[in-house]
Write an enzyme that holds these catalytic residues in place. Structure first.
Site, mmCIF file in Angstrom:
data_model
loop_
_atom_site.group_PDB
_atom_site.id
_atom_site.type_symbol
_atom_site.label_atom_id
_atom_site.label_comp_id
_atom_site.label_asym_id
_atom_site.label_seq_id
_atom_site.Cartn_x
_atom_site.Cartn_y
_atom_site.Cartn_z
ATOM 1 N N PHE A 16 45.319 53.187 36.017
ATOM 2 C CA PHE A 16 44.549 53.562 37.639
ATOM 3 C C PHE A 16 44.639 52.131 38.521
ATOM 4 O O PHE A 16 45.386 51.868 39.165
ATOM 5 C CB PHE A 16 43.435 54.235 37.253
ATOM 6 C CG PHE A 16 42.303 54.031 38.790
ATOM 7 C CD1 PHE A 16 42.940 54.729 40.104
ATOM 8 C CD2 PHE A 16 41.356 54.016 37.913
ATOM 9 C CE1 PHE A 16 41.975 54.320 40.624
ATOM 10 C CE2 PHE A 16 40.294 53.826 39.085
ATOM 11 C CZ PHE A 16 40.897 54.243 39.993
ATOM 12 N N ASN A 37 51.616 49.831 26.679
ATOM 13 C CA ASN A 37 52.685 50.850 25.950
ATOM 14 C C ASN A 37 52.137 52.417 26.143
ATOM 15 O O ASN A 37 52.439 53.012 25.457
ATOM 16 C CB ASN A 37 51.562 50.710 24.701
ATOM 17 C CG ASN A 37 50.309 50.691 24.654
ATOM 18 O OD1 ASN A 37 49.537 51.204 25.671
ATOM 19 N ND2 ASN A 37 49.635 50.994 23.698
ATOM 20 N N GLY A 41 48.198 54.952 30.113
ATOM 21 C CA GLY A 41 49.308 55.042 30.544
ATOM 22 C C GLY A 41 49.903 55.630 31.444
ATOM 23 O O GLY A 41 50.463 56.597 30.966
ATOM 24 N N ASP A 61 53.120 46.669 23.648
ATOM 25 C CA ASP A 61 51.363 46.999 23.389
ATOM 26 C C ASP A 61 51.704 45.690 22.856
ATOM 27 O O ASP A 61 51.828 44.789 22.237
ATOM 28 C CB ASP A 61 51.568 48.078 21.775
ATOM 29 C CG ASP A 61 50.507 47.460 21.122
ATOM 30 O OD1 ASP A 61 49.427 47.416 21.940
ATOM 31 O OD2 ASP A 61 49.738 48.328 19.865
ATOM 32 N N SER A 80 43.943 48.402 28.709
ATOM 33 C CA SER A 80 42.568 48.892 27.737
ATOM 34 C C SER A 80 41.876 50.682 28.031
ATOM 35 O O SER A 80 42.344 50.833 29.556
ATOM 36 C CB SER A 80 40.997 48.530 27.905
ATOM 37 O OG SER A 80 40.080 49.403 27.043
ATOM 38 N N ASN A 104 46.248 37.299 22.643
ATOM 39 C CA ASN A 104 47.978 37.482 23.253
ATOM 40 C C ASN A 104 47.612 36.868 24.198
ATOM 41 O O ASN A 104 48.304 35.832 24.364
ATOM 42 C CB ASN A 104 48.333 38.462 23.151
ATOM 43 C CG ASN A 104 49.164 38.397 22.266
ATOM 44 O OD1 ASN A 104 49.046 37.572 20.391
ATOM 45 N ND2 ASN A 104 48.347 40.484 21.035
ATOM 46 N N GLY A 107 46.510 32.957 24.701
ATOM 47 C CA GLY A 107 47.188 32.683 24.951
ATOM 48 C C GLY A 107 49.148 32.336 25.115
ATOM 49 O O GLY A 107 49.440 31.415 25.119
ATOM 50 N N TYR A 150 34.056 49.954 22.456
ATOM 51 C CA TYR A 150 34.771 49.409 24.289
ATOM 52 C C TYR A 150 34.279 48.608 24.664
ATOM 53 O O TYR A 150 34.289 47.350 24.698
ATOM 54 C CB TYR A 150 34.469 50.888 24.621
ATOM 55 C CG TYR A 150 35.042 50.245 26.402
ATOM 56 C CD1 TYR A 150 36.307 49.839 26.613
ATOM 57 C CD2 TYR A 150 34.754 49.760 27.523
ATOM 58 C CE1 TYR A 150 37.133 49.635 27.904
ATOM 59 C CE2 TYR A 150 34.570 50.200 28.778
ATOM 60 C CZ TYR A 150 36.060 49.644 28.917
ATOM 61 O OH TYR A 150 36.666 49.417 30.605
ATOM 62 N N THR A 180 34.717 52.660 39.244
ATOM 63 C CA THR A 180 35.841 52.395 40.208
ATOM 64 C C THR A 180 36.342 53.640 40.356
ATOM 65 O O THR A 180 36.183 54.609 39.226
ATOM 66 C CB THR A 180 36.103 51.494 40.028
ATOM 67 O OG1 THR A 180 35.712 49.891 39.927
ATOM 68 C CG2 THR A 180 37.669 51.200 41.320
#
Ligand code: UDP
Length: 331
Positions: A16, A37, A41, A61, A80, A104, A107, A150, A180
């Site tokens: 979203f 991934n 979504g 992913d 997430s 990741n 980094g 979470y 939101t």
């Protein structure tokens, strides 16, 4: 003429918020690399961008190492699961993307010299004892409750982001997003707004959890996206709340949806989920002062746009009980 377009990686791009960010950043002249991934979504959210030369989609992913060829100017880390139902069903993936996925991304930001904005949440405040919530409040989170996966992943994400900022001098931004809403929310993700509008459209009773006295404060997605852009371009590395302070009880919200949809639905009361926050309202003084930002779209107008978008959905989506086979996406 300026140099080439800024290159921006958006994680969670088919979600979203991610999909609205893709639209906005392409409109702002960025080249967008969209990563998702697709566990929560949906490609339908970004289908309209697939032919744009400024847009590339990568199915990946981000809990696994991220490889991007070439330079990168910005990273927007929005991957997430974000609805309580999703993170109850995929708790380990939720923790992995908030921790390993964030690692990741940070980094990658370090390696590329990119500025990174990470999506945090009002959930870091848990069931807040301070009202409205200011950024200086440390929160009241149950680490071992069902929402802990979470809340604690997002709290870890904030700590790791600050560590990269302090230790590696990475340019970091942290946004704490409050509830939101807008077009492209997943109809059956369990969140209150798509739940109520979907129920009204299908002629079902609206399900209020608990006695409906708990409050939320709902921000229209375009306002949030504007806040994200302003925070990214600011020099503020401390967390900033972005949300709409217009607070409403869930019971009153149900009445608003019934009035909006012109349906004659009843409300029914169901059990309150464990650790469901009793009140939530952002203090946005900091965003006002630092970013000259405040929400522009009131709930009446935002809900009308959102309702029109939901109403235009094909019947097979409206009536499909979307029980996603999450396991198919877990590697
Ligand atoms: N809620 C509700 N009925 C529903 C879905 C949610 O009464 O069908 C309530 C939920 O218990 C919470 C509020 O609405 O108090 C907002 O829930 P949501 O899942 O949208 O997001 P949260 O703010 O809890 O993360």
């Amino acid at each position: 003429m300026s140099k080439t377009k800024p290159r921006t990686l958006i994680t969670g791009a088919a979600g979203f918020l991610g999909s609205h960010l893709c639209d906005r950043f392409i409109a702002e002249g960025h080249e967008v690399i969209a990563m998702d991934n697709l566990i929560t979504g949906d490609m339908r959210n970004i289908d309209h961008l697939m032919d744009s030369p400024a847009f590339t989609f990568v199915n990946h992913d981000i809990s696994q190492r991220i490889a991007i060829d070439g330079p990168l100017d910005y990273i927007l880390h929005f991957a997430s699961p974000a609805s309580p139902i999703d993170y109850l069903k995929i708790p380990i993936q939720t923790m992995k993307v908030g921790s390993l996925g964030t690692h990741n991304c940070l980094g990658l930001a370090l390696a590329k010299g990119a500025r990174i904005l990470v999506a945090s949440t009002s959930e870091v405040y848990g069931d807040p004892e301070v009202h409205p919530q200011t950024e200086s409040y440390w929160g009241n989170v149950n680490p071992v409750g069902p929402r802990g996966v979470y809340d604690e992943a997002k709290r870890f994400q904030e700590a790791l982001t600050m560590a990269y900022h302090r230790y590696h001098d990475v340019e970091t931004r942290i946004i704490r997003i409050f509830n939101t809403y807008g077009p492209r929310m997943r109809l059956n993700d369990g969140r209150v707004l798509p739940a109520f509008i979907g129920q009204a459209l299908r002629g079902e009773d609206l399900t209020i959890f608990g006695d409906g006295s708990q409050t939320r404060s709902f921000c229209y997605v375009d306002d949030l996206v504007e806040g994200i852009l302003r925070l990214l371009m600011s020099d503020c590395s401390d967390p900033v709340n972005i949300g709409n302070p217009d607070e409403i009880s869930i019971k009153d919200f149900a009445e608003e949806i019934i009035a909006l949809t012109g349906t004659n639905q009843q409300v029914i009361y169901q059990d309150l989920p464990v650790d469901d926050p009793t009140q939530r309202q952002p203090d946005i003084s900091k965003a006002r002062a630092l970013l000259d930002w405040e929400p522009k779209v009131n709930r009446h107008d935002g809900l009308a746009i959102t309702y029109a978008a939901f109403k235009a959905l094909p019947e097979e989506i409206l009536y499909k009980q979307e029980h996603r086979d999450f396991k198919a996406y877990i590697k």
